[in-house]
Design a protein around this motif. Structure first.
Motif, PDB file in Angstrom:
ATOM      1  N   PRO A  66     -10.137 -30.274   7.266  1.00 37.79           N
ATOM      2  CA  PRO A  66      -9.584 -30.848   8.498  1.00 37.79           C
ATOM      3  C   PRO A  66      -9.458 -29.799   9.606  1.00 37.79           C
ATOM      4  O   PRO A  66      -9.575 -28.605   9.327  1.00 37.79           O
ATOM      5  CB  PRO A  66      -8.203 -31.325   8.039  1.00 37.79           C
ATOM      6  CG  PRO A  66      -7.838 -30.397   6.923  1.00 37.79           C
ATOM      7  CD  PRO A  66      -9.120 -30.105   6.208  1.00 37.79           C
ATOM      8  N   PRO A  67      -9.234 -30.227  10.859  1.00 45.76           N
ATOM      9  CA  PRO A  67      -9.089 -29.274  11.974  1.00 45.76           C
ATOM     10  C   PRO A  67      -7.959 -28.278  11.730  1.00 45.76           C
ATOM     11  O   PRO A  67      -7.023 -28.553  10.975  1.00 45.76           O
ATOM     12  CB  PRO A  67      -8.771 -30.193  13.166  1.00 45.76           C
ATOM     13  CG  PRO A  67      -9.327 -31.519  12.781  1.00 45.76           C
ATOM     14  CD  PRO A  67      -9.140 -31.636  11.297  1.00 45.76           C
ATOM     15  N   LYS A  68      -8.052 -27.108  12.393  1.00 42.38           N
ATOM     16  CA  LYS A  68      -7.036 -26.061  12.245  1.00 42.38           C
ATOM     17  C   LYS A  68      -6.543 -25.616  13.617  1.00 42.38           C
ATOM     18  O   LYS A  68      -7.329 -25.495  14.552  1.00 42.38           O
ATOM     19  CB  LYS A  68      -7.619 -24.861  11.497  1.00 42.38           C
ATOM     20  CG  LYS A  68      -8.003 -25.145  10.058  1.00 42.38           C
ATOM     21  CD  LYS A  68      -8.537 -23.897   9.374  1.00 42.38           C
ATOM     22  CE  LYS A  68      -8.881 -24.170   7.907  1.00 42.38           C
ATOM     23  NZ  LYS A  68      -9.362 -22.937   7.222  1.00 42.38           N
ATOM     24  N   PRO A  69      -5.225 -25.333  13.734  1.00 50.75           N
ATOM     25  CA  PRO A  69      -4.672 -24.876  15.014  1.00 50.75           C
ATOM     26  C   PRO A  69      -4.764 -23.353  15.147  1.00 50.75           C
ATOM     27  O   PRO A  69      -4.599 -22.622  14.158  1.00 50.75           O
ATOM     28  CB  PRO A  69      -3.216 -25.335  14.957  1.00 50.75           C
ATOM     29  CG  PRO A  69      -2.887 -25.340  13.491  1.00 50.75           C
ATOM     30  CD  PRO A  69      -4.158 -25.628  12.744  1.00 50.75           C
ATOM     31  N   PHE A  70      -4.991 -22.884  16.383  1.00 56.23           N
ATOM     32  CA  PHE A  70      -5.111 -21.449  16.633  1.00 56.23           C
ATOM     33  C   PHE A  70      -4.295 -21.062  17.866  1.00 56.23           C
ATOM     34  O   PHE A  70      -4.192 -21.819  18.835  1.00 56.23           O
ATOM     35  CB  PHE A  70      -6.573 -21.063  16.878  1.00 56.23           C
ATOM     36  CG  PHE A  70      -7.421 -21.063  15.640  1.00 56.23           C
ATOM     37  CD1 PHE A  70      -7.676 -19.886  14.948  1.00 56.23           C
ATOM     38  CD2 PHE A  70      -7.962 -22.243  15.156  1.00 56.23           C
ATOM     39  CE1 PHE A  70      -8.446 -19.886  13.804  1.00 56.23           C
ATOM     40  CE2 PHE A  70      -8.740 -22.258  14.011  1.00 56.23           C
ATOM     41  CZ  PHE A  70      -8.986 -21.070  13.328  1.00 56.23           C
ATOM     42  N   ILE A  71      -3.702 -19.866  17.798  1.00 57.84           N
ATOM     43  CA  ILE A  71      -3.176 -19.184  18.976  1.00 57.84           C
ATOM     44  C   ILE A  71      -4.107 -18.004  19.204  1.00 57.84           C
ATOM     45  O   ILE A  71      -4.146 -17.078  18.393  1.00 57.84           O
ATOM     46  CB  ILE A  71      -1.728 -18.700  18.764  1.00 57.84           C
ATOM     47  CG1 ILE A  71      -0.791 -19.899  18.650  1.00 57.84           C
ATOM     48  CG2 ILE A  71      -1.284 -17.803  19.912  1.00 57.84           C
ATOM     49  CD1 ILE A  71       0.647 -19.533  18.342  1.00 57.84           C
ATOM     50  N   GLY A  72      -4.859 -18.039  20.288  1.00 61.40           N
ATOM     51  CA  GLY A  72      -5.911 -17.040  20.468  1.00 61.40           C
ATOM     52  C   GLY A  72      -6.935 -17.196  19.360  1.00 61.40           C
ATOM     53  O   GLY A  72      -7.459 -18.289  19.128  1.00 61.40           O
ATOM     54  N   ASN A  73      -7.201 -16.107  18.626  1.00 63.28           N
ATOM     55  CA  ASN A  73      -8.144 -16.169  17.512  1.00 63.28           C
ATOM     56  C   ASN A  73      -7.449 -16.156  16.158  1.00 63.28           C
ATOM     57  O   ASN A  73      -8.078 -15.915  15.133  1.00 63.28           O
ATOM     58  CB  ASN A  73      -9.119 -14.988  17.590  1.00 63.28           C
ATOM     59  CG  ASN A  73      -8.415 -13.652  17.434  1.00 63.28           C
ATOM     60  OD1 ASN A  73      -7.232 -13.534  17.750  1.00 63.28           O
ATOM     61  ND2 ASN A  73      -9.128 -12.649  16.949  1.00 63.28           N
ATOM     62  N   ILE A  74      -6.135 -16.438  16.154  1.00 63.44           N
ATOM     63  CA  ILE A  74      -5.360 -16.354  14.926  1.00 63.44           C
ATOM     64  C   ILE A  74      -4.940 -17.760  14.484  1.00 63.44           C
ATOM     65  O   ILE A  74      -4.365 -18.524  15.257  1.00 63.44           O
ATOM     66  CB  ILE A  74      -4.101 -15.485  15.113  1.00 63.44           C
ATOM     67  CG1 ILE A  74      -4.441 -14.203  15.886  1.00 63.44           C
ATOM     68  CG2 ILE A  74      -3.509 -15.130  13.758  1.00 63.44           C
ATOM     69  CD1 ILE A  74      -3.224 -13.401  16.285  1.00 63.44           C
ATOM     70  N   GLU A  75      -5.209 -18.076  13.223  1.00 66.35           N
ATOM     71  CA  GLU A  75      -4.889 -19.403  12.693  1.00 66.35           C
ATOM     72  C   GLU A  75      -3.392 -19.560  12.456  1.00 66.35           C
ATOM     73  O   GLU A  75      -2.745 -18.690  11.882  1.00 66.35           O
ATOM     74  CB  GLU A  75      -5.645 -19.632  11.389  1.00 66.35           C
ATOM     75  CG  GLU A  75      -5.442 -21.027  10.812  1.00 66.35           C
ATOM     76  CD  GLU A  75      -6.164 -21.238   9.494  1.00 66.35           C
ATOM     77  OE1 GLU A  75      -5.786 -22.184   8.772  1.00 66.35           O
ATOM     78  OE2 GLU A  75      -7.081 -20.450   9.179  1.00 66.35           O
ATOM     79  N   VAL A  76      -2.860 -20.691  12.890  1.00 67.89           N
ATOM     80  CA  VAL A  76      -1.437 -21.006  12.697  1.00 67.89           C
ATOM     81  C   VAL A  76      -1.275 -21.810  11.414  1.00 67.89           C
ATOM     82  O   VAL A  76      -2.032 -22.746  11.160  1.00 67.89           O
ATOM     83  CB  VAL A  76      -0.879 -21.808  13.886  1.00 67.89           C
ATOM     84  CG1 VAL A  76       0.590 -22.129  13.673  1.00 67.89           C
ATOM     85  CG2 VAL A  76      -1.083 -21.061  15.186  1.00 67.89           C
ATOM     86  N   ILE A  77      -0.273 -21.448  10.605  1.00 70.41           N
ATOM     87  CA  ILE A  77      -0.016 -22.209   9.377  1.00 70.41           C
ATOM     88  C   ILE A  77       1.302 -22.969   9.434  1.00 70.41           C
ATOM     89  O   ILE A  77       1.541 -23.843   8.617  1.00 70.41           O
ATOM     90  CB  ILE A  77      -0.060 -21.302   8.133  1.00 70.41           C
ATOM     91  CG1 ILE A  77       0.940 -20.153   8.244  1.00 70.41           C
ATOM     92  CG2 ILE A  77      -1.453 -20.768   7.905  1.00 70.41           C
ATOM     93  CD1 ILE A  77       0.980 -19.269   7.014  1.00 70.41           C
ATOM     94  N   GLU A  78       2.168 -22.651  10.429  1.00 66.79           N
ATOM     95  CA  GLU A  78       3.419 -23.402  10.556  1.00 66.79           C
ATOM     96  C   GLU A  78       4.060 -23.173  11.918  1.00 66.79           C
ATOM     97  O   GLU A  78       4.127 -22.043  12.392  1.00 66.79           O
ATOM     98  CB  GLU A  78       4.414 -22.996   9.462  1.00 66.79           C
ATOM     99  CG  GLU A  78       5.715 -23.787   9.499  1.00 66.79           C
ATOM    100  CD  GLU A  78       6.741 -23.283   8.499  1.00 66.79           C
ATOM    101  OE1 GLU A  78       6.769 -22.063   8.240  1.00 66.79           O
ATOM    102  OE2 GLU A  78       7.504 -24.095   7.969  1.00 66.79           O
TER     103      GLU A  78
END
Length: 357
Positions: A67-79
């Motif tokens: 499924p899609p993933k959220p990012f802040i800049g180039n860093i993946e957010v997990i919570e």
């Protein structure tokens, strides 16, 4: 019969939509998505500038993943939560091959111009390896409250070194003594960090211990293992989260409240100033309310009477906005509280009969 069944289906479907709208409405702005893949994205964050409080909170929901993933800049957010964000790691590495040549990768995080700060209370700068030193060179950003101008100061750094002479000298589960693993604190206010590794060994680099890694880790989420020194296991270190703090404004609460247009805390909520890691303030629902303090009607009353464990009433519990009160039924008296006077049965007075002889 068919018409009644169709009417029932429409009614159930409408209730499902209303329920979903209510849930989203308590966490996001109207018309905005609550999820990016499996991750909840509550306001003040959002996907799109109309769904977030500001540009820094506009989350990139990448559909390149399933499924899609959220990012802040180039860093993946997990919570996401209402006072911090957890991200995956970017790990700096260095390894010598059998010929003694060094292969390495640095890592860097650039969040300048945003209210994000690496948490100094929850994160540790962590270095893995034998006879290796890790450095986290950073930029500290400060904001002038009166002019809102930003000033950056370089040369803040964190670092530590490891020493070991073989796997038999490595202490599993601990980074406190520096054998195979060391950790150091992160100063307050960092929002740009450049991580690199320096070799301090004088020996030939021809064994599997000639590898090192450095990363920022949430202290309670990482437990050192000797197997982590194997470069084949370095990719798994990205799963160890690091914590970002954030603020919704660059003013203290007292100043922010003077401007009702920009003040972020909505009804039934309160404001509190950041103590560590930067400037600004955050919001929280007031006692007796729960939900999202950044949205209109986001903080909803908690019905303490629904669950007996949420109140101390002995007999009757009556919910009120933001609170509740206890009482006793007819025939009993007291304050109705389990830890108070409770409810006591009233004494009945028996009539006295007078006899005349």
């Amino acid at each position: 019969m068919t018409a009644m069944l169709l009417l029932l289906i429409i009614l159930v479907f409408s209730l499902m939509i209303a329920s979903a709208t209510a849930i989203n409405g308590n966490q996001t702005k109207p018309g905005c998505e609550l999820y990016c893949g499996n991750i909840t994205v509550p306001y003040p964050f959002g996907m799109g500038k109309e769904c977030s409080i500001d540009e820094w909170a506009n989350i990139n929901c990448s559909t390149a993943f399933s499924p899609p993933k959220p990012f802040i800049g180039n860093i993946e957010v997990i919570e996401f939560s209402q006072n911090e964000v957890r991200l995956k790691n970017l790990v700096a590495t260095s390894c010598y091959n059998a010929s003694g040549f060094l292969n390495g990768f640095t890592s860097s995080f650039y969040l300048s111009g945003t209210p994000y700060r690496f948490s100094s209370t929850k994160n540790k700068f962590t270095v893995l390896g034998c006879n290796i030193t890790g450095l986290a060179i950073s930029v500290r950003q400060t904001v002038n409250y009166s002019t809102t101008s930003v000033r950056q100061t370089v040369n803040y750094s964190s670092g530590c070194g490891t020493s070991c002479y073989g796997r038999e000298n490595i202490i599993q589960g601990s980074c406190s003594v520096g054998s195979g693993c060391c950790q150091s604190s992160i100063p307050e206010g960092f929002n740009e960090i450049y991580i690199e590794l320096l070799d301090t060994s004088v020996e030939n680099h021809t064994n599997s211990l000639s590898c090192g890694a450095a990363f920022i880790a949430e202290e309670d989420k990482y437990k050192f293992k000797a197997s982590d020194l194997n470069f084949r296991n370095f990719p798994s270190l990205t799963e160890v989260p690091m914590v970002l703090n954030f603020a919704v404004g660059n003013q203290k609460c007292e100043e922010a409240k003077q401007n009702a247009t920009t003040y972020a805390c909505k009804e039934n909520s309160y404001c509190y100033d950041l103590v560590d890691d930067g400037t600004g303030y955050l919001c929280n629902c007031s006692d007796g309310y729960k939900g999202n303090p950044y949205l209109n009607q986001g903080c909803q009353d908690v019905d303490e009477c629904e669950n007996p464990s949420n109140n101390d009433c002995e007999k009757i519990c009556t919910n009120t906005q933001g609170s509740y009160y206890c009482s006793c039924p007819d025939g009993l008296y007291g304050d109705g509280k389990k830890d108070g006077k409770g409810c006591t049965k009233k004494n009945k007075e028996f009539p006295i009969l007078q006899l005349t002889l």
